[in-house]
Design a protein around this motif. Structure first.
Motif, PDB file in Angstrom:
ATOM      1  N   UNK A 101       0.989  -1.213  -0.088  1.00  0.00           N
ATOM      2  CA  UNK A 101      -0.241   0.031  -0.098  1.00  0.00           C
ATOM      3  C   UNK A 101       0.750   1.343   0.078  1.00  0.00           C
ATOM      4  N   UNK A 102       0.413   2.189  -0.809  1.00  0.00           N
ATOM      5  CA  UNK A 102       1.057   3.515  -0.832  1.00  0.00           C
ATOM      6  C   UNK A 102       0.602   4.411   0.515  1.00  0.00           C
ATOM      7  N   UNK A 103       1.309   5.248   1.087  1.00  0.00           N
ATOM      8  CA  UNK A 103       0.880   5.961   2.335  1.00  0.00           C
ATOM      9  C   UNK A 103       0.590   7.432   1.908  1.00  0.00           C
ATOM     10  N   UNK A 104      -0.487   7.845   2.460  1.00  0.00           N
ATOM     11  CA  UNK A 104      -0.739   9.363   2.438  1.00  0.00           C
ATOM     12  C   UNK A 104      -1.078  10.127   3.729  1.00  0.00           C
ATOM     13  N   UNK A 105      -0.707  11.058   4.039  1.00  0.00           N
ATOM     14  CA  UNK A 105      -1.062  11.600   5.317  1.00  0.00           C
ATOM     15  C   UNK A 105      -1.960  12.813   5.054  1.00  0.00           C
TER      16      UNK A 105
END
Length: 550
Positions: free
Chosen positions: A250-254
């Motif tokens: 999974x890619x991580x966004x904040x």
């Protein structure tokens, strides 16, 4: 106020008898040292405010003798008030690189970055301020570079623990420096001022490494979007979440300003080096749901946080729904239960699956449980123990444990001036303490008229009458009454109140009606009586008076 130039004393202005708003003072031979300057949150007890800071008036009046402010670590309850209170203190500030990086961003937002003398001290370093020799000692906590302070004075050494735990594998940063703690203990410690947050919790707080090991397994079989909320400053946890996301593809966004600020400070100081830069909220929309993990601020249900807005379906860019999962990788801070429950209810209503520390290994505390407290007392072996950083039940439990460990506990609350030396330690005096509410870009006394009026309006409402009178005091046009939250404009009761209000003002003596001040006060009294006859509440009542030429 007792005054002396020949003693060592400790004075908490915040954070003792409460959790949050830590502001501690030491006095040695007339010179003052401040340790930490934090904020607290309003919560259910103070719904009229979001953020509070301790009132620094006592030390502000003595700032010519204040040698410096030392920050133990980068949590809001230890540094969050610096930008609000520094103008009253006007002293140098000392912090480790990561703590300084976090603080700089706060000072920049407050327009103080070029004004505050901020000195960076290496973790484990030392400084000398007048009669104080201060050794920084690395301790594990839920934020990088937390430091205990060994404060050496002509009267002996005080060990100021800050926030800490004993973690064999904290994942980010070193373990607690037990060897240095023992070395000071072997040499002799006069007193230890120590964290009491988890003094009621038996056993051990657990290791951050346990959470890191557990997260990938929890995420591996989940479909849809995964969102995780945690304390923004817990860089180790943020890194663990990102590594778990990578492990499951999974890619991580904040999302959330606090998270973005902490990420920037962490990368500036060399942390998160094994984690690619996080995606922003806009880029997250381009990632398939099964390949996206979101880290959101708002683990405590803060009203304007990213998680609260997502839960209420009011976030402009992020949505969660049926088939998605939210992991609360945090504990519930006492007082925040209602806000967190509201967020979780809103998420559940939208079909989101919830995971919390009640059911999964998704969080460990950053504060010492009772076994760790016993361990530090065995290392430091202070003659006297001063429990701080807790409500009274936490302080009392800590005191009992310290006594069992061979130390003499000294119980005190905010405002108590404890003389540690010379002679037998005792509380010799008290200092004024209080709380200031952060209200927009200003500080307002919690006990002042502004917040008292706000509290009254919140619970009893407000009624405003409007009158236009001529030079003789005769009413022109129709009087108006506005009572939002109490009466609707079309309510027949409103019309009856207007009639009674108008009649009462019209019946006032002519000389009184020609005096603006007297007329306004009499009109308020008339309106107050009219409202009181129809309600069991006592709302805030005011009158707007306009006088026009005949």
């Amino acid at each position: 106020m007792t005054s002396t130039d020949d003693d060592l004393a400790f004075l908490p202005l915040g954070g003792t008898g409460e959790i949050g708003m830590n502001l501690n003072l030491y006095r040695c031979n007339g010179h003052w040292l401040a340790v930490d300057c934090g904020l607290g949150f309003g919560g259910p007890e103070h719904p009229e405010v979001d953020v509070m800071v301790p009132d620094p008036v006592f030390i502000a009046e003595r700032r010519d003798k204040l040698l410096g402010l030392v920050i133990t670590h980068a949590h809001e309850d230890h540094l969050g008030a610096v930008a609000w209170l520094w103008r009253q203190l006007r002293c140098p500030v000392y912090a480790t690189p990561f703590t300084a990086a976090v603080l700089r961003r706060k000072l920049h937002e407050a327009g103080l970055l070029g004004e505050v003398p901020l000195h960076v001290v290496a973790p484990g370093g030392s400084i000398e301020l007048g009669p104080y020799q201060i050794q920084f000692i690395a301790v594990a906590h839920s934020v990088p570079e937390a430091q205990a302070l060994a404060i050496t004075t002509p009267y002996g050494v005080v060990m100021h623990s800050g926030d800490w735990k004993i973690d064999p594998d904290p994942v980010v940063g070193p373990v607690t420096d037990e060897a240095t703690l023992k070395r000071y203990g072997d040499a002799g410690i006069l007193a230890m001022v120590c964290d009491s947050t988890n003094a009621l919790v038996e056993g051990h707080s657990g290791s951050e490494a346990e959470v890191r090991r557990a997260l990938p397994a929890l995420m591996r079989n989940l479909s849809g979007r995964i969102a995780v909320t945690c304390f923004a400053s817990n860089v180790a946890r943020v890194e663990s979440i990102a590594l778990a996301a990578k492990a499951v593809g999974r890619h991580v966004a904040i999302a959330g300003r606090s998270l973005r600020n902490i990420e920037a400070a962490a990368r500036e100081c060399g942390y998160l080096a094994d984690v690619p830069p996080f995606l922003n909220e806009d880029a997250a929309s381009d990632i398939p749901d099964d390949n996206l993990l979101l880290i959101l601020s708002g683990s405590q249900g803060e009203a304007r946080s990213a998680m609260s807005r997502v839960a209420a379906d009011s976030h402009p860019r992020i949505a969660l729904g049926e088939g998605d999962t939210v992991i609360f990788s945090s504990r519930v801070i006492p007082g925040n239960e209602r806000a967190i429950n509201t967020v979780q209810d809103n998420l559940a209503r939208r079909g989101v699956h919830l995971m919390t520390d009640n059911d999964h290994m998704v969080h460990v505390s950053g504060h010492p449980a009772r076994d760790e407290l016993r361990q530090i007392y065995a290392l430091v072996r202070p003659t006297f123990a001063v429990p701080v950083h807790g409500e009274w039940r936490h302080l009392a439990a800590h005191a009992g444990l310290a006594k069992d460990a061979g130390a003499t506990p000294l119980m005190l609350e905010d405002g108590d001036i404890l003389r540690l030396a010379p002679g037998t330690p005792r509380i010799i005096d008290s200092a004024p303490v209080g709380r200031l509410a952060v209200d927009g870009n200003r500080l307002v006394p919690m006990t002042g008229g502004v917040l008292a009026a706000r509290r009254r309006m919140m619970f009893n409402g407000i009624v405003i009458g409007s009158l236009v009178v001529d030079e003789t005091g005769r009413i022109r046009g129709a009087a108006q009454i506005s009572a939002p939250g109490l009466f609707d404009p079309e309510d027949p009761e409103t019309a009856r109140m207007i009639a009674e209000f108008t009649s009462s003002v019209a019946d006032l003596p002519a000389p009184l009606r020609r005096d603006d001040v007297a007329l306004a006060e009499s009109a308020r009294a008339s309106l107050r009586r009219a409202v009181g006859r129809r309600m069991q509440k006592r709302p805030l009542v005011d009158v707007h008076l306009m006088r026009i030429a005949s």
